[in-house]
Structure formats: C-alpha cells, structure tokens
Design an enzyme around this catalytic site. Structure first.
Site, short mmCIF file in Angstrom:
data_model
loop_
_atom_site.label_atom_id
_atom_site.label_comp_id
_atom_site.label_asym_id
_atom_site.label_seq_id
_atom_site.Cartn_x
_atom_site.Cartn_y
_atom_site.Cartn_z
CE1 TYR A 144 5.21 5.72 12.86
CE2 TYR A 144 7.56 6.63 12.48
CZ TYR A 144 6.42 6.64 12.36
OH TYR A 144 6.02 7.35 11.23
CE1 TYR A 181 3.43 9.24 12.10
CE2 TYR A 181 1.43 8.09 11.71
CZ TYR A 181 2.54 8.34 11.50
OH TYR A 181 3.31 7.16 10.76
CG HIS A 220 11.89 10.69 7.73
ND1 HIS A 220 10.40 10.98 7.47
CD2 HIS A 220 12.50 11.52 6.64
CE1 HIS A 220 10.20 11.94 6.25
NE2 HIS A 220 11.60 11.89 5.73
N PRO A 234 -3.04 1.46 9.34
CG PRO A 234 -3.88 3.09 7.53
CD PRO A 234 -4.09 1.83 8.48
P1 FAD Z 1 -0.74 -7.44 -0.80
O1 FAD Z 1 0.23 -6.29 -1.25
O2 FAD Z 1 -2.06 -7.27 -0.83
O3 FAD Z 1 -0.43 -8.18 -2.16
C1 FAD Z 1 -1.29 -9.49 -2.59
C2 FAD Z 1 -1.16 -9.72 -3.91
O4 FAD Z 1 -1.97 -10.99 -4.26
C3 FAD Z 1 -1.58 -8.77 -4.97
O5 FAD Z 1 -0.72 -8.27 -5.87
C4 FAD Z 1 -2.99 -9.38 -5.27
O6 FAD Z 1 -3.39 -8.75 -6.81
C5 FAD Z 1 -2.61 -10.83 -5.40
N1 FAD Z 1 -4.01 -11.58 -5.36
C6 FAD Z 1 -5.08 -11.34 -4.44
N2 FAD Z 1 -5.86 -12.40 -4.72
C7 FAD Z 1 -5.35 -13.41 -5.54
C8 FAD Z 1 -5.67 -14.33 -6.21
N3 FAD Z 1 -6.97 -14.65 -5.73
N4 FAD Z 1 -4.97 -15.09 -6.88
C9 FAD Z 1 -3.68 -14.66 -7.40
N5 FAD Z 1 -3.32 -13.48 -6.86
C10 FAD Z 1 -4.02 -12.99 -5.88
N6 FAD Z 1 2.36 -0.65 5.27
C11 FAD Z 1 3.87 -0.30 5.80
O7 FAD Z 1 4.39 -1.34 6.33
N7 FAD Z 1 4.10 1.06 6.12
C12 FAD Z 1 3.30 2.08 5.59
O8 FAD Z 1 3.55 3.28 5.45
C13 FAD Z 1 1.91 1.66 5.11
N8 FAD Z 1 1.12 2.40 4.71
C14 FAD Z 1 -0.01 1.86 4.18
C15 FAD Z 1 -1.12 3.00 3.71
C16 FAD Z 1 -2.26 2.39 3.09
C17 FAD Z 1 -3.37 3.61 2.75
C18 FAD Z 1 -2.53 1.19 2.95
C19 FAD Z 1 -3.98 0.75 2.55
C20 FAD Z 1 -1.79 0.29 3.40
C21 FAD Z 1 -0.37 0.63 4.20
N9 FAD Z 1 0.54 -0.17 4.35
C22 FAD Z 1 1.67 -0.02 5.04
C23 FAD Z 1 0.19 -1.82 4.50
C24 FAD Z 1 0.88 -2.34 3.23
O9 FAD Z 1 0.52 -1.80 1.78
C25 FAD Z 1 0.33 -3.79 3.08
O10 FAD Z 1 0.55 -4.48 4.47
C26 FAD Z 1 1.27 -4.72 2.13
O11 FAD Z 1 0.55 -4.31 0.83
C27 FAD Z 1 1.00 -6.41 2.46
O12 FAD Z 1 1.88 -6.76 1.34
P2 FAD Z 1 1.27 -8.43 0.90
O13 FAD Z 1 2.21 -8.82 -0.22
O14 FAD Z 1 1.20 -9.29 2.00
O15 FAD Z 1 -0.12 -8.00 0.16
C1 PHB Z 2 2.84 6.56 3.94
O1 PHB Z 2 3.82 7.26 3.76
O2 PHB Z 2 2.06 6.47 3.01
C2 PHB Z 2 2.37 6.26 5.10
C3 PHB Z 2 3.55 6.46 6.21
C4 PHB Z 2 3.24 6.34 7.70
C5 PHB Z 2 2.02 5.70 7.97
C6 PHB Z 2 1.15 5.32 7.01
C7 PHB Z 2 1.31 5.71 5.69
O3 PHB Z 2 1.78 5.65 9.23
#
Ligand code: FAD
Ligand code: PHB
Length: 390
Positions: free
Chosen positions: A384, A200, A72, A292
C-alpha cells in the site's frame, strides 16, 4: 517543427516527463487534446506514495504539496460492523500522502507555464507516424490547420483511451485484461472527513471507501453496478446508501452536504506489453490500468516516467541505448506487482455478485486473517505504501 521528445498527453504522466526532460536540458513538446480549464478541474486520484512525493519535490513542484498535504500513518479495513486499523508506519516505516491529482495537475501546469514549456492544448486528431524508422513524427490539427512535429522519440502518455497504444500493430502487443462486474460511484463534498484516515469497508450491500482531499473536503466512493448512471443518484440517495454500508459508530458521525462532483468509474485491470515499439514509449494509463482500490494508478504513472526520463537522459548524455532497451521490462516488473496488489485488494473488499457462499466465507476469513496477523498486515502495508524502487 522539430523536437527531441514528442509527448502525447498532458495528464500527470506527460507533464511529469516534460518537466524531468526540461530540467535535464532535453527539448519536448506536449500535445494535449483537452483545454487547460478542463484539465485543471479534473478530479481523480488522491493518495500518493512517498516515492511520488519525492519525485514531485525533486522536480521543484513540491512547495504547495508540502504545505497542504495530509500525512496518514495508517489505514482502516471495516467488515462485520468492526474496524481494524493497519499501522502502515509501524509495519513498513513509511506513510502515505493525501493530495489531489487536480492539485498536482495545477502545480505542474503552473511550473510549465513559468518555464515556457511548449504545450499545445486542444490539439485535435493527434496521430503517430514512422515509429520504427529513424525519425518518427507527430501530426495534429489546431485552428483548422495541420501541423507536423519531427521527433527523435515519442512518449505515449495519453491515458487508456489515447491513440498512442493504438498506433502499435496489434500483432506485436499482448493484452492482459480483467473487467470487474462493478464500478465506483464517487462524490466530492465540502464536508469534514468522517475519519482522520481512510476506511475501506466491505459490507453486504457492497464496498464503500471513505477518503478525503483536505480537512474540510471529503471524497466517498460506493461500489455500484458497472452500468450505473450517476444521474440516478441524488445526494440523499448517496448519503443514505453510504451510511448503510459503514460501521454504526462511523455512520453516526458522518457529516453530509451537497456534492460538488458525482461520477461513475468502471473497474478494470489491464496491461499492454511491451511498453515500447520502435521509438514509441508508453507510460502511465496508456499502457496499464489498475482498479483504484490499491490507489496505484497515478503512482505507477510516476514510476514509469521516472524510468523513461532516466533512460532518455542517459541516451542524450552518453549515447547508450541500454536503459531505453530495458525500459519496458523494468516498468512491467513494477506494474505487475501493483496489478497483483490492486486485484487482491479489490477481491478482498468488494462484493462479487456471482460469488458462491463458499467464496464469501473464504473472503471473510481472509479479512479476519489479514487484519489479525502481523504477517498479513505487513503484506498489505508494504504494498500500500509503495514497493521500494531499488
Ligand atoms: P491520464 O491522467 O488519463 O492523462 C492522459 C492525458 O492524455 C489526458 O489529459 C487526456 O486528455 C490526454 N489525451 C487522451 N487522448 C489524447 C489524444 N488522442 N491526443 C492528445 N491527448 C490525449 N491513482 C492513484 O495513484 N491513487 C489514487 O488514489 C487513485 N484514485 C483514483 C480514483 C478514481 C475514481 C480513478 C478513476 C482513478 C484513480 N487513480 C488513482 C488513477 C489515476 O487517476 C490515473 O492512473 C492517472 O490519471 C494516470 O495518469 P496518466 O497521465 O497516465 O493518464
Ligand atoms: C481517493 O482519495 O480518491 C482515493 C484514495 C484511495 C483509493 C482510491 C481513491 O484507493
């Protein structure tokens, strides 16, 4: 058991780190609480900065991403029934990528399976010990037995609700937090996206986001109250509410269909400082959460892990602790810029229930300013698409 780096959490941060270390010849073991099936199906982020795409390519997990991603060059803001496009490419020189987090998780799990990385799924009661000593260790239970892993370092990649951050004594952690009075209700549906780029929407009924996973799969979000229960939202109710919040020309061409997933996510800004305690290093959501709206969470997790891998590789190759010592400061500089942007994007696009009439008018003026001034558009665009690393 013993390993060089014990990694808690097998989400994007943990698996990216394990891959970077594996390619550099450093041993790691990943402990993950969930099953592989659960992780492969978990739907979350969708928008990647070019820096994150580059990292995935560098570690050899970019082939499917390259084939399937959508690129995009712009993004839209809609308010007062009008749409305003921000030309990201023209203003910042960069584009963004749509590719689901679930796909990245699958690509990383496949790569680790092929490489034989030791990943313990369904690890129970993971705990961290001896963090400020010479040899920390991880303990967990699996199949009714207790296991210990001696490590040189531990990486806490276990997300916001994990145990790693909690293993740091409260008196050494500083917490910065802001909880928003709303959440996002998201759905995924097998329907063509309503627009070829993201929209948005700031509407008096609340924020709405039109995004996608592919040309045949849409993702939409609605601002709802933080306590909202997704079970109270039939597909019909969701589509009707979404249509009510979109500009009329967009609403008129919205294609609806059954939802594949529906859930509510609370919105929060959170930072825990420092991101290091002794031999424990936090990365990703374990250390910080952004709302997010700026699409920064996964991208920040990837940035942390890139710095952490660099520091660990330098330590093992040269014996220098300099990068490890600078890890927290280096990450936090980027984290706070993304925090500021995510908070600002949220303030700009959402309806705050306790906003005064003055604040509402000021928000409208800011939207008009940002979208009409080249300086305003540029400030949005360069954040962004992702701030530069150097
Ligand atoms: P997590 O993905 O939370 O991974 C942590 C892992 O640790 C999990 O697999 C969990 O099961 C495991 N764990 C937890 N506790 C324990 C334990 N005690 N022992 C062993 N394992 C454990 N980010 C973007 O960059 N772009 C986006 O468009 C975006 N959109 C989003 C939309 C939504 C609706 C949401 C909710 C989030 C969005 N995010 C986005 C954020 C993104 O999903 C997270 O920041 C990302 O998942 C972080 O990765 P992580 O590996 O740090 O944590
Ligand atoms: C998504 O595609 O899930 C998404 C994209 C942009 C955002 C948040 C979520 O800011």
């Amino acid at each position: 058991m013993r390993t060089q780096v014990g990694i808690v959490g097998g989400g994007p941060a943990g698996l990216l780190l394990a891959r970077l270390l594996g390619l550099a010849g450093i041993d790691a073991i990943v402990l993950e609480r969930r099953t592989p099936e659960y992780l492969r199906a978990r739907i979350r982020a969708g928008l990647l900065e070019q820096g994150t795409v580059d990292l995935l390519n560098d570690i050899g997990v970019g082939a499917r991403l390259d084939r399937e991603r959508l690129i995009h060059d712009g993004v839209e803001l809609a308010f007062d029934g009008q749409r305003r496009r921000i030309d990201l490419k023209a203003l910042s020189g960069k584009s963004v990528t749509i590719y689901g987090q679930a796909e990245i998780q699958n690509d990383l799990m496949d790569a680790h399976e092929a490489a034989g990385t030791p990943i313990v799924y369904a690890a129970e009661d993971v705990s961290l010990h001896g963090l400020t000593g010479e040899q920390p260790h991880l303990r967990y239970r699996k199949g009714g037995k207790s296991h210990d892993i001696a490590c040189d370092f531990i990486a806490g990649c276990d997300g916001f609700h994990g145990v790693s951050r909690q293993a740091i004594p409260p008196d050494v952690l500083r917490i910065y937090e802001k909880v928003y009075p709303f959440g996002w209700l998201g759905i995924l549906s097998e329907t063509p996206p309503v627009n070829h780029e993201l929209i948005y929407n700031n509407h008096e009924r609340g924020f709405a986001l039109c995004t996608m996973r592919s040309l045949t799969r849409s993702r939409y979000y609605l601002q709802v109250s933080a306590e909202e229960d997704a079970a109270h939202w039939s597909d019909d109710r969701f589509w009707t509410e979404l249509k009510g919040r979109l500009p009329p020309d967009v609403a008129a061409r919205l294609v609806t269909g059954p939802s594949i997933e529906k859930s509510v996510a609370p919105l929060r800004s959170f930072v825990a400082e420092p991101m290091r305690h002794g031999r424990l290093f936090l990365a990703g959501d374990a250390a910080h959460i952004v709302p997010p709206t700026g699409a920064k969470g996964l991208n920040l997790a990837a940035a942390d892990v890139r710095f952490l891998a660099e520091a660990l590789v330098a330590h093992y190759k040269t014996g220098s602790a300099q990068l490890l010592d600078g890890y927290s400061t280096k990450c936090l500089a980027r984290v706070w810029k993304a925090q500021r942007f995510s908070w600002w994007m949220t303030s700009l696009t959402h309806r705050f229930p306790d906003a005064s009439p003055f604040e509402r008018r000021a928000q409208g003026a800011e939207l008009a300013y940002i979208t009409s001034s080249r300086a305003g558009q540029t400030t949005l665009a360069e954040n962004y698409v992702g701030l530069p690393f150097a």
